[in-house]
Scaffold this motif. Structure first.
Motif, PDB file in Angstrom:
ATOM      1  N   VAL A 149     -23.827  93.306 -56.700  1.00 29.28           N
ATOM      2  CA  VAL A 149     -24.422  92.239 -55.910  1.00 29.28           C
ATOM      3  C   VAL A 149     -25.308  91.375 -56.802  1.00 29.28           C
ATOM      4  O   VAL A 149     -26.183  91.884 -57.501  1.00 29.28           O
ATOM      5  N   THR A 150     -25.077  90.095 -56.790  1.00 29.95           N
ATOM      6  CA  THR A 150     -25.873  89.185 -57.595  1.00 29.95           C
ATOM      7  C   THR A 150     -27.250  89.013 -56.968  1.00 29.95           C
ATOM      8  O   THR A 150     -27.365  88.717 -55.787  1.00 29.95           O
ATOM      9  N   ALA A 151     -28.288  89.225 -57.747  1.00 35.29           N
ATOM     10  CA  ALA A 151     -29.648  89.074 -57.241  1.00 35.29           C
ATOM     11  C   ALA A 151     -29.912  87.612 -56.903  1.00 35.29           C
ATOM     12  O   ALA A 151     -29.541  86.710 -57.653  1.00 35.29           O
ATOM     13  N   VAL A 152     -30.541  87.383 -55.763  1.00 34.61           N
ATOM     14  CA  VAL A 152     -30.872  86.030 -55.327  1.00 34.61           C
ATOM     15  C   VAL A 152     -32.345  85.976 -54.955  1.00 34.61           C
ATOM     16  O   VAL A 152     -33.014  86.994 -54.790  1.00 34.61           O
ATOM     17  N   ARG A 153     -32.836  84.757 -54.815  1.00 29.72           N
ATOM     18  CA  ARG A 153     -34.216  84.525 -54.391  1.00 29.72           C
ATOM     19  C   ARG A 153     -34.194  84.237 -52.897  1.00 29.72           C
ATOM     20  O   ARG A 153     -33.577  83.259 -52.449  1.00 29.72           O
ATOM     21  N   ILE A 154     -34.886  85.084 -52.132  1.00 26.66           N
ATOM     22  CA  ILE A 154     -34.880  84.985 -50.674  1.00 26.66           C
ATOM     23  C   ILE A 154     -36.270  84.630 -50.184  1.00 26.66           C
ATOM     24  O   ILE A 154     -37.242  85.328 -50.481  1.00 26.66           O
ATOM     25  N   ALA A 155     -36.373  83.543 -49.439  1.00 29.96           N
ATOM     26  CA  ALA A 155     -37.623  83.191 -48.768  1.00 29.96           C
ATOM     27  C   ALA A 155     -37.513  83.644 -47.320  1.00 29.96           C
ATOM     28  O   ALA A 155     -36.621  83.209 -46.592  1.00 29.96           O
ATOM     29  N   LEU A 156     -38.393  84.528 -46.906  1.00 23.28           N
ATOM     30  CA  LEU A 156     -38.413  85.046 -45.542  1.00 23.28           C
ATOM     31  C   LEU A 156     -39.536  84.355 -44.785  1.00 23.28           C
ATOM     32  O   LEU A 156     -40.710  84.649 -44.988  1.00 23.28           O
ATOM     33  N   VAL A 157     -39.165  83.397 -43.934  1.00 26.04           N
ATOM     34  CA  VAL A 157     -40.156  82.673 -43.131  1.00 26.04           C
ATOM     35  C   VAL A 157     -40.334  83.461 -41.840  1.00 26.04           C
ATOM     36  O   VAL A 157     -39.479  83.434 -40.946  1.00 26.04           O
ATOM     37  N   SER A 158     -41.436  84.179 -41.762  1.00 22.21           N
ATOM     38  CA  SER A 158     -41.627  85.108 -40.652  1.00 22.21           C
ATOM     39  C   SER A 158     -43.103  85.398 -40.495  1.00 22.21           C
ATOM     40  O   SER A 158     -43.886  85.212 -41.421  1.00 22.21           O
ATOM     41  N   TYR A 159     -43.489  85.862 -39.320  1.00 19.67           N
ATOM     42  CA  TYR A 159     -44.866  86.307 -39.131  1.00 19.67           C
ATOM     43  C   TYR A 159     -45.079  87.601 -39.914  1.00 19.67           C
ATOM     44  O   TYR A 159     -44.355  88.571 -39.722  1.00 19.67           O
ATOM     45  N   SER A 160     -46.088  87.624 -40.762  1.00 23.63           N
ATOM     46  CA  SER A 160     -46.328  88.836 -41.537  1.00 23.63           C
ATOM     47  C   SER A 160     -46.912  89.955 -40.691  1.00 23.63           C
ATOM     48  O   SER A 160     -46.958  91.105 -41.132  1.00 23.63           O
ATOM     49  N   ASN A 161     -47.346  89.656 -39.456  1.00 19.75           N
ATOM     50  CA  ASN A 161     -47.833  90.721 -38.579  1.00 19.75           C
ATOM     51  C   ASN A 161     -46.724  91.313 -37.719  1.00 19.75           C
ATOM     52  O   ASN A 161     -46.977  92.184 -36.889  1.00 19.75           O
ATOM     53  N   ALA A 162     -45.485  90.854 -37.902  1.00 17.66           N
ATOM     54  CA  ALA A 162     -44.350  91.434 -37.183  1.00 17.66           C
ATOM     55  C   ALA A 162     -43.837  92.646 -37.954  1.00 17.66           C
ATOM     56  O   ALA A 162     -43.684  92.605 -39.177  1.00 17.66           O
ATOM     57  N   ALA A 163     -43.542  93.729 -37.230  1.00 18.30           N
ATOM     58  CA  ALA A 163     -43.167  94.982 -37.887  1.00 18.30           C
ATOM     59  C   ALA A 163     -41.922  94.825 -38.751  1.00 18.30           C
ATOM     60  O   ALA A 163     -41.817  95.429 -39.824  1.00 18.30           O
ATOM     61  N   TRP A 164     -40.961  94.022 -38.283  1.00 16.24           N
ATOM     62  CA  TRP A 164     -39.695  93.925 -39.021  1.00 16.24           C
ATOM     63  C   TRP A 164     -39.831  93.153 -40.326  1.00 16.24           C
ATOM     64  O   TRP A 164     -38.987  93.276 -41.207  1.00 16.24           O
ATOM     65  N   THR A 165     -40.866  92.344 -40.475  1.00 17.64           N
ATOM     66  CA  THR A 165     -41.028  91.556 -41.694  1.00 17.64           C
ATOM     67  C   THR A 165     -41.120  92.466 -42.909  1.00 17.64           C
ATOM     68  O   THR A 165     -40.477  92.223 -43.938  1.00 17.64           O
ATOM     69  N   THR A 166     -41.922  93.519 -42.802  1.00 16.73           N
ATOM     70  CA  THR A 166     -42.055  94.468 -43.911  1.00 16.73           C
ATOM     71  C   THR A 166     -40.719  95.120 -44.224  1.00 16.73           C
ATOM     72  O   THR A 166     -40.328  95.254 -45.396  1.00 16.73           O
ATOM     73  N   HIS A 167     -39.985  95.542 -43.186  1.00 15.44           N
ATOM     74  CA  HIS A 167     -38.699  96.211 -43.405  1.00 15.44           C
ATOM     75  C   HIS A 167     -37.700  95.271 -44.074  1.00 15.44           C
ATOM     76  O   HIS A 167     -36.984  95.659 -45.000  1.00 15.44           O
ATOM     77  N   PHE A 168     -37.624  94.038 -43.601  1.00 16.51           N
ATOM     78  CA  PHE A 168     -36.702  93.072 -44.194  1.00 16.51           C
ATOM     79  C   PHE A 168     -37.046  92.843 -45.665  1.00 16.51           C
ATOM     80  O   PHE A 168     -36.176  92.855 -46.533  1.00 16.51           O
ATOM     81  N   ALA A 169     -38.328  92.596 -45.925  1.00 15.74           N
ATOM     82  CA  ALA A 169     -38.760  92.286 -47.285  1.00 15.74           C
ATOM     83  C   ALA A 169     -38.494  93.457 -48.225  1.00 15.74           C
ATOM     84  O   ALA A 169     -37.962  93.279 -49.339  1.00 15.74           O
ATOM     85  N   GLN A 170     -38.839  94.665 -47.807  1.00 11.27           N
ATOM     86  CA  GLN A 170     -38.655  95.826 -48.668  1.00 11.27           C
ATOM     87  C   GLN A 170     -37.181  96.168 -48.854  1.00 11.27           C
ATOM     88  O   GLN A 170     -36.762  96.585 -49.939  1.00 11.27           O
ATOM     89  N   HIS A 171     -36.379  95.998 -47.812  1.00 12.48           N
ATOM     90  CA  HIS A 171     -34.950  96.282 -47.937  1.00 12.48           C
ATOM     91  C   HIS A 171     -34.298  95.337 -48.954  1.00 12.48           C
ATOM     92  O   HIS A 171     -33.561  95.772 -49.840  1.00 12.48           O
ATOM     93  N   CYS A 172     -34.583  94.045 -48.823  1.00 12.34           N
ATOM     94  CA  CYS A 172     -33.974  93.075 -49.740  1.00 12.34           C
ATOM     95  C   CYS A 172     -34.490  93.264 -51.164  1.00 12.34           C
ATOM     96  O   CYS A 172     -33.732  93.137 -52.127  1.00 12.34           O
TER      97      CYS A 172
END
Length: 253
Positions: free
Chosen positions: A15-38
């Protein structure tokens, strides 16, 4: 199996590494999961948040500026667009993912010309607790604009997919997969078993929209029917005290 693990690692390495901007509320539980998974897949992730909370082990840029006067939430988001545009320009992402169509999704659609993924979660599309995310006359064209601008539209339920389809979004552009428990992989255990009574845990905030009151009343009914069960409710909120009082009334402490 080690052969499957090696195959997975080999596939991930391609998988080619890419730069991902996650526009999301940082107080939402899924934000941490999305960021750490990617990040775990080797991608470079930056969270751009309209809330001031931190995200563990993640690069976060906060869009600040609390208005000095009351204004509708939608107008507040529009007033923050220059900050969001600058944050995206500074990071130069390969792709942007924005959660909540009527807030982060709209802001990203208005500021980012490149590849965009938007994600719908419920109250950003549907009426919740008596409120719509935008005036009724504006909601339909706003949803169509955000989804037309996006390269991929994700929803967490069939109900949301149906709502967007009624707004005029082509079904072929909607990917639906819930974030929760797969009933195909997990089944309810109907007997106490050697590990003790059935256990239920609820992590929802104590707000009317989540219907936690139903859970409390259900525990009382199960208790009265002689079903041994243990329930743990975690999370604060404006209705916490009234819910605690109700559990005492029902002798569920």
């Amino acid at each position: 199996r080690w052969s499957e693990v090696r195959a997975f690692r080999s596939e991930r390495a391609r998988v080619t590494a890419v730069r991902i901007a996650l526009v999301s509320y940082s107080n939402a539980a899924w934000t941490t999961h999305f960021a750490q998974h990617c990040s775990g897949l080797g991608h470079e992730v930056r969270v751009i948040s309209f809330s001031p909370d931190a995200v563990p082990h993640a690069d976060v840029v906060h869009i600040d500026g609390t208005p000095k006067w009351r204004m509708p939430k939608l107008l507040w988001f529009l007033s923050r667009l220059p900050q969001l545009r600058k944050a995206l320009r500074d990071f130069r992402p390969d792709v942007v993912m924005a959660t909540y169509l009527s807030s982060n999704g709209l802001a990203a659609a208005l500021t980012w010309p490149g590849p965009l993924v938007v994600s719908a979660w419920g109250g950003d599309v549907l009426r919740q607790a008596g409120y719509l995310p935008a005036p009724e006359w504006l909601l339909r064209p706003m949803m169509r604009f955000v989804c037309r601008r996006a390269d991929e539209v994700h929803v967490v339920s069939d109900e949301l997919a149906e709502a967007l389809a009624q707004f005029g979004v082509a079904r072929r552009r909607i990917s639906c997969f819930p974030l929760g428990v797969s009933m195909e992989k997990f089944s309810m255990r109907h007997d106490p078993g050697p590990s003790g009574p059935l256990r239920v845990i609820c992590t929802r905030r104590q707000e009317e929209v989540y219907g936690n009151r139903v859970l409390i009343e259900a525990m009382a009914r199960l208790r009265d029917e002689g079903i041994e069960i243990h329930c743990t409710v975690i999370g604060g909120g404006p209705l916490l005290e009234s819910f605690v009082a109700r559990t005492r009334e029902l002798k569920l402490e």
